[in-house]
Design an enzyme around this catalytic site. Sequence first.
Site, PDB file in Angstrom:
ATOM      1  N   TYR A   1       0.684   3.982  -0.781  1.00 45.74           N
ATOM      2  CA  TYR A   1       1.293   3.796  -2.108  1.00 45.74           C
ATOM      3  C   TYR A   1       0.692   2.616  -2.882  1.00 45.74           C
ATOM      4  O   TYR A   1      -0.117   1.888  -2.367  1.00 45.74           O
ATOM      5  CB  TYR A   1       2.824   3.766  -2.040  1.00 45.74           C
ATOM      6  CG  TYR A   1       3.552   2.711  -1.249  1.00 45.74           C
ATOM      7  CD1 TYR A   1       2.986   1.524  -0.840  1.00 45.74           C
ATOM      8  CD2 TYR A   1       4.896   2.939  -0.918  1.00 45.74           C
ATOM      9  CE1 TYR A   1       3.724   0.591  -0.146  1.00 45.74           C
ATOM     10  CE2 TYR A   1       5.637   1.997  -0.223  1.00 45.74           C
ATOM     11  CZ  TYR A   1       5.047   0.828   0.158  1.00 45.74           C
ATOM     12  OH  TYR A   1       5.781  -0.093   0.839  1.00 45.74           O
ATOM     13  N   GLU A   2       1.083   2.543  -4.124  1.00 45.17           N
ATOM     14  CA  GLU A   2       0.538   1.530  -5.044  1.00 45.17           C
ATOM     15  C   GLU A   2      -0.989   1.679  -5.141  1.00 45.17           C
ATOM     16  O   GLU A   2      -1.728   0.693  -5.215  1.00 45.17           O
ATOM     17  CB  GLU A   2       0.956   0.131  -4.565  1.00 45.17           C
ATOM     18  CG  GLU A   2       0.829  -0.982  -5.584  1.00 45.17           C
ATOM     19  CD  GLU A   2       1.634  -0.748  -6.851  1.00 45.17           C
ATOM     20  OE1 GLU A   2       2.787  -0.287  -6.755  1.00 45.17           O
ATOM     21  OE2 GLU A   2       1.086  -1.011  -7.942  1.00 45.17           O
TER      22      GLU A   2
END
Lengths: 591, 591
Positions: A434-435
């Site tokens: 993620y990110e």
Amino acid sequence: MPSYTAPTKDTQFILHDVLNISSLETPGYGDLEREFTGAILEEAGKISSEVLSPLNTVGDTQGCVMENGVVRTPEGFKAAFDQMAEGGWPGIDMPEEFGGMGLPYVMNTAVGEMFSAANMAFTMYQGLTHGAASAILAHGTDAQKETYLPKMVTCEWTGTMNLTEPHCGTDLGLMRTKAEPQDDGSYKITGQKIFISAGEHDMSDNIIHLVLGKITGGPEGIKGVSLFIVPKFLVNEDGSLGERNGVSCGKIEEKMGIHGNSTCVMNYDGATGYLLGEEHKGMRAMFTMMNEARLGVGMQGLAQTEVAYQNALEYAKDRLQGRAVTGAENPDGPADPLIVHPDIRRNLMEQKSFAEAGRAFLLWGSTLIDAAHRSQDKEADGLVSLLTPVIKGFLTDKGFDMTVQAQQVYGGHGYIEEWGMSQFARDARIAMIYEGANGVQALDLVGRKLAQDGGKHVMAFFDLVKSFCKDNAEIVGMEEFIAPLKAASKDLQAAGMYFMQEGMKNPNNALSGSNDFMHLFGHTCLGLMWGMMAKASLKALAEGTSDPEFHETKLATGRFYMTRTLPMTAVHLTRIQAGGDAVMALDAANF
Amino acid sequence: MPSYTAPTKDTQFILHDVLNISSLETPGYGDLEREFTGAILEEAGKISSEVLSPLNTVGDTQGCVMENGVVRTPEGFKAAFDQMAEGGWPGIDMPEEFGGMGLPYVMNTAVGEMFSAANMAFTMYQGLTHGAASAILAHGTDAQKETYLPKMVTCEWTGTMNLTEPHCGTDLGLMRTKAEPQDDGSYKITGQKIFISAGEHDMSDNIIHLVLGKITGGPEGIKGVSLFIVPKFLVNEDGSLGERNGVSCGKIEEKMGIHGNSTCVMNYDGATGYLLGEEHKGMRAMFTMMNEARLGVGMQGLAQTEVAYQNALEYAKDRLQGRAVTGAENPDGPADPLIVHPDIRRNLMEQKSFAEAGRAFLLWGSTLIDAAHRSQDKEADGLVSLLTPVIKGFLTDKGFDMTVQAQQVYGGHGYIEEWGMSQFARDARIAMIYEGANGVQALDLVGRKLAQDGGKHVMAFFDLVKSFCKDNAEIVGMEEFIAPLKAASKDLQAAGMYFMQEGMKNPNNALSGSNDFMHLFGHTCLGLMWGMMAKASLKALAEGTSDPEFHETKLATGRFYMTRTLPMTAVHLTRIQAGGDAVMALDAANF
């Protein structure tokens, strides 16, 4: 059950002996004296060990449960969340006018590592709120700030980030969520978002969703994306909670880890939203805080390494199995502890030497972010922008590897859930995704950051390494650090040179090596961190420190990294210089 | 839901074009003509895709459940198990006199990869039975063979291996399980065993436990360990099932993966056991089949890579995200498929080039085992003994890494359980641990196998590589394979030389590099496999094969391995030559 002890002493060493933060010119840093930061870290360490860590297994086992649209977090999460808020932890670096402590971001990182190590899934509720609040702080109108920030700084209201849709993650230009302008200046938001961490739960009175969507009639693709504030409950003029907004959680996902954090499908059915920042400048608004957000994820990788390492170390000291090859070390016992075995030590030293340098890298990066924000230091801003994909990608890739290695120390006991080692690995795995998945980090680094401002920032990094090597060459004991650091930096420069020359001819030559470059860069940064830490420890020893063992251990750990891990830069360079041909040779149909 | 297609064509290529199995002199190999093996592989592939693969997610989700001492396997497992037995798969390489097909072990490996890839947890029930049956075949009395083998070869009765106890895994000399001799020649077995895969379940009428224990009054430590047959139900003279024996399942473990296989705590309370093999020679009896068992685990690492790769590849072709850096490749679509991106290709090529060479390594190793067993070829036996820890340790370490990389292709979708990629990684993780944790494999390799018979076997390996390079140097197209293989082999030799010289002075110098040596060796073996495969493909192309694409693809995949992956040998050598000082520097208290 696993345990956690905050590495307060090590963090203090980095902040004060290595980075000398209280002598830096960044506004607010003058207050960060050793005693002051020590008191904060002690408190953060205490709540981490005593409150958050015991809830980590609970969170993993119980997970979040959704019934009739209501998401229930694991037992004890809400009480701990309130306790964190009472201590003021969610707002440690938020402005005092909105109820924060107003401390520099570096302190948020220092305590954030502890919270994340103790309970990653739990800390995400707070971390996402911090991210959303930061975006409102940077782009909100005064009215928006006054409405939302005082509640979000205390986590009375939490926040979320809504980017991903079923058919688009990285490529947000494909987004379908629509925003229809209303006469009152608000928008009706309609669409579906997925993978929304902390999208729905029972920890706060209201949830402030930041949602990316396209205003009807706006430009196509990524240029038509705007950012909206969509509260779960609308907020009345007096600040009290009004009616339920048209946003609901469709389901929560079954995941590999971070079970204590609810990952939600969020449905927006004509929900009322308020533009945050400018029309069609949503990506910019969402990504203002990108460096912090990504550094925060890099921190999660490091944090899981630290806690997994601590437990693996205890197990290696306790578990009696086999005899040292050089003769029994526990002759009165039935066997020697695992830690006598060279390969167990090799494994533990890899974890330890990564964790300590990773921590320094995160804290150093945080001082650059503070310099950029608090002093408008453009060079610091450029440098940390360059380093951000390295911090995120390298620290989470290696962080995961290290949790897997820690798990390995336990043998079969590492595979069963009872000992908690599996959870560290399963939780750490998400940080690579993620990110911005790590492949995207590598692409950002090679495709964008490297050449940014004419390559100025990467040149600044090389200068920094060069100066460090030159300035400290005469210190006795530093040669073991400087020679390998120079070699690594040379590999990194050669890789950059290759990209300049061959990437121009064919960008696939550069992008085929992006992952290797990110790792090459990461190792070089940790090599620099070890150089800086070695210098500080040599100085302390020369000055007759009262704790020579700490500094001798630090030096020995650094030597391990320099001789055993840093040589990885050579193979990364070899791969990079192999170019794109072998990577791109096959037609998709022939894979 | 993930899918699986058996790599029949690739397996056939390795068996016939690379290894030329039907022309080998090993008894039974003459029958292994291309058509014959093709028919077997087709059938195995069919049952893998159609029966086992669809049950893989079911097994993970439902897991095994224990109620009132009865362990229930996931829905559909029992029916599939019966179907496998009807097809004769469990006894493919078992002697015909006991109901097996009597084929060479290499065919068991070839189909076993497919079964494991399709459903690892399920296939373990069969694999453990095979292991137990092999031990009875090798060490049992005629009566024991007649009593147990006909039922075990068909998996009507299943088998288990009981080694680990709560306080001892690797160090079995610490074992506490007791065996008291009885007047009738049997023993009363008392003790607790843990981590017993398939220890209790509902798939078979009886479970034949092979249990290590110490005969009361025997020698201390590992020299007093004997092996016993302990059936769940005692067997009457006429072969029918008699009374329940004093063995029961205490609990089943919650684990990171392989949920479809029951991992049991087994309690022996004066259970009736029968000595298998000689008194106090239990370790020898248990480990007779060690090469096969460990090769079988290496195969699991490879199998999970293959299935994870297949699914990642499909996703990379389907998922539209972003545009190729060199210009849109799907201009009419909203975006290009993931597979256009260099870093996605780099990732996929790493998986593909590992999987294909790993498969060749396993099948080659299996031919050596056949030569050892069927022709009493001592050189083959020595060579495969040397290679076994490499096959097990390297293929499972890298196999796990590759499943994690495959998962990464999916971004966030890789982390949620819905897509099945998490399961491949979680399942693959155990292979690094059981059947001797990989640190123990590395220790076995460096501490024992390397110097075995005066280092004769490692010299034989070097000679083999040297001859291969020399004999094929003139073939056009081989230089891209031979030069890197020579370099890798040189690194391996230098590492061996370092161990000889420095390990003599201090064994920690050798053992600190054991993990690196195992990987260095593994890469060199895969480099050799690529050399052999390249040779076969160049030959096919020169002879005007009807399938040039297959062979061109094979060559391109091999070139990727040689230029991008094989250079890892250099850094492993550097680490090894760094010696033990940095690894052993710290006192345990200072970690």
